[in-house]
Design a protein around this motif. Structure first.
Motif, short mmCIF file in Angstrom:
data_model
loop_
_atom_site.label_atom_id
_atom_site.label_comp_id
_atom_site.label_asym_id
_atom_site.label_seq_id
_atom_site.Cartn_x
_atom_site.Cartn_y
_atom_site.Cartn_z
N GLN A 136 -13.38 -38.83 25.78
CA GLN A 136 -14.56 -39.56 26.20
C GLN A 136 -15.63 -39.49 25.11
N SER A 137 -16.11 -40.64 24.72
CA SER A 137 -17.08 -40.67 23.63
C SER A 137 -17.80 -42.00 23.63
N SER A 138 -18.82 -42.09 22.80
CA SER A 138 -19.56 -43.34 22.61
C SER A 138 -19.30 -43.86 21.20
N THR A 155 -25.75 -39.29 9.00
CA THR A 155 -25.30 -38.21 9.89
C THR A 155 -26.43 -37.21 10.18
N SER A 156 -27.42 -37.13 9.30
CA SER A 156 -28.55 -36.23 9.56
C SER A 156 -29.31 -36.64 10.81
N ILE A 157 -29.27 -37.93 11.12
CA ILE A 157 -29.94 -38.42 12.32
C ILE A 157 -29.23 -37.90 13.58
N PHE A 158 -27.90 -37.89 13.52
CA PHE A 158 -27.13 -37.32 14.64
C PHE A 158 -27.41 -35.83 14.76
N SER A 159 -27.55 -35.18 13.62
CA SER A 159 -27.76 -33.74 13.61
C SER A 159 -29.07 -33.36 14.30
N THR A 163 -26.01 -33.91 18.14
CA THR A 163 -24.91 -34.71 18.67
C THR A 163 -23.64 -34.45 17.88
N ASN A 164 -22.58 -34.13 18.57
CA ASN A 164 -21.30 -33.83 17.93
C ASN A 164 -20.59 -35.13 17.53
N ILE A 165 -20.24 -35.25 16.25
CA ILE A 165 -19.51 -36.41 15.76
C ILE A 165 -18.01 -36.13 15.85
N ILE A 166 -17.29 -36.95 16.60
CA ILE A 166 -15.85 -36.76 16.77
C ILE A 166 -15.08 -37.35 15.60
N SER A 167 -15.49 -38.53 15.16
CA SER A 167 -14.80 -39.16 14.03
C SER A 167 -15.74 -40.12 13.31
N VAL A 168 -15.43 -40.35 12.03
CA VAL A 168 -16.18 -41.30 11.21
C VAL A 168 -15.19 -42.17 10.45
N ILE A 186 -19.17 -40.43 18.94
CA ILE A 186 -19.97 -39.24 19.19
C ILE A 186 -19.73 -38.73 20.60
N GLN A 187 -19.82 -37.41 20.75
CA GLN A 187 -19.47 -36.79 22.03
C GLN A 187 -20.68 -36.76 22.96
#
Length: 216
Positions: A136-138, A155-159, A163-168, A186-187
């Motif tokens: 499950q992810s967005s 990615t610093s914005i997610f940090s 927010t956990n990044i599952i894949s890029v 993102i998870q």
């Protein structure tokens, strides 16, 4: 990811002198679609698919056909030479082999001996794992300038949101070499705060492109 991480090692193989009937039995018993043909040194000399065996088998509609066709040796219908791969090959690179050669399986050899097999189904499952679509992810797609350092900037914005990044994944943007697309999984089931942060930072979102973040 390496081939040795996804290959099946319990490979069903046959010698070239085995009968077509034997291959037919193994295909049905083990629910497989391909059988590598190996010599006494366990070297791959051919491969047979379920279609090869089916085409060589007598038709059930032809009552006058003898079952002797199934007694023929498997080497009479095997395909050769065989494209093979190595356990230390990268999965991402052999995906290109599957596509370009339009094949459904690749025997894996080490020191010229059969040690495993990878099928198109294995590849599809691996791609699902690599892209993170199995959890499950967005999903977020961001159009960014194609320049060094852009990935850590985004990615610093997610940090900041922890927010956990599952894949890029990285894709080209149409035919424009000045831009590329970053695809994040993102998870979180609520990506709205991150979406708003990306927009405030000046990034163009290709997906989702119609969601508004929370009002401050």
């Amino acid at each position: 990811m390496l081939v040795e991480e996804i290959m099946k090692t319990n490979v069903i193989a046959l010698p070239p002198t085995a009968t077509i009937e034997r291959a037919l039995h193994l295909l049905h018993e083990h629910h497989i679609r391909h059988i590598p043909i190996v010599n006494e040194q366990n070297q791959v000399i051919g491969i047979v698919s379920d279609r090869d065996v089916r085409d060589a088998s007598p038709s059930i509609l032809n009552t006058g056909t003898s079952s002797r066709e199934l007694e023929h040796e498997i080497q009479t219908i095997m395909s050769q030479p065989v494209i093979t791969i190595h356990p230390l090959d990268f999965v991402e690179e052999i995906a290109k082999v599957f596509y370009e050669e339009e094949i459904a399986c690749l025997p894996v050899i080490r020191q010229n001996q059969l040690v495993g097999i990878v099928t198109e189904k294995d590849m599809l499952y691996t791609m699902i794992q690599l892209t993170g679509t199995h959890v499950q992810s967005s999903h977020i797609e961001v159009k960014v300038p194609h320049r060094p350092g852009i990935l850590p900037e985004v990615t610093s914005i997610f940090s900041k949101r922890k927010t956990n990044i599952i894949s890029v994944l990285v894709y080209p943007f149409k035919d424009d070499p000045d831009y590329k697309i970053l695809v994040f999984r993102i998870q979180t089931m609520n990506p709205l705060p991150v979406i708003e942060d990306l927009r405030e930072a000046g990034y163009e979102l290709l997906w989702p492109n119609n969601l508004e973040g929370p009002k401050q």
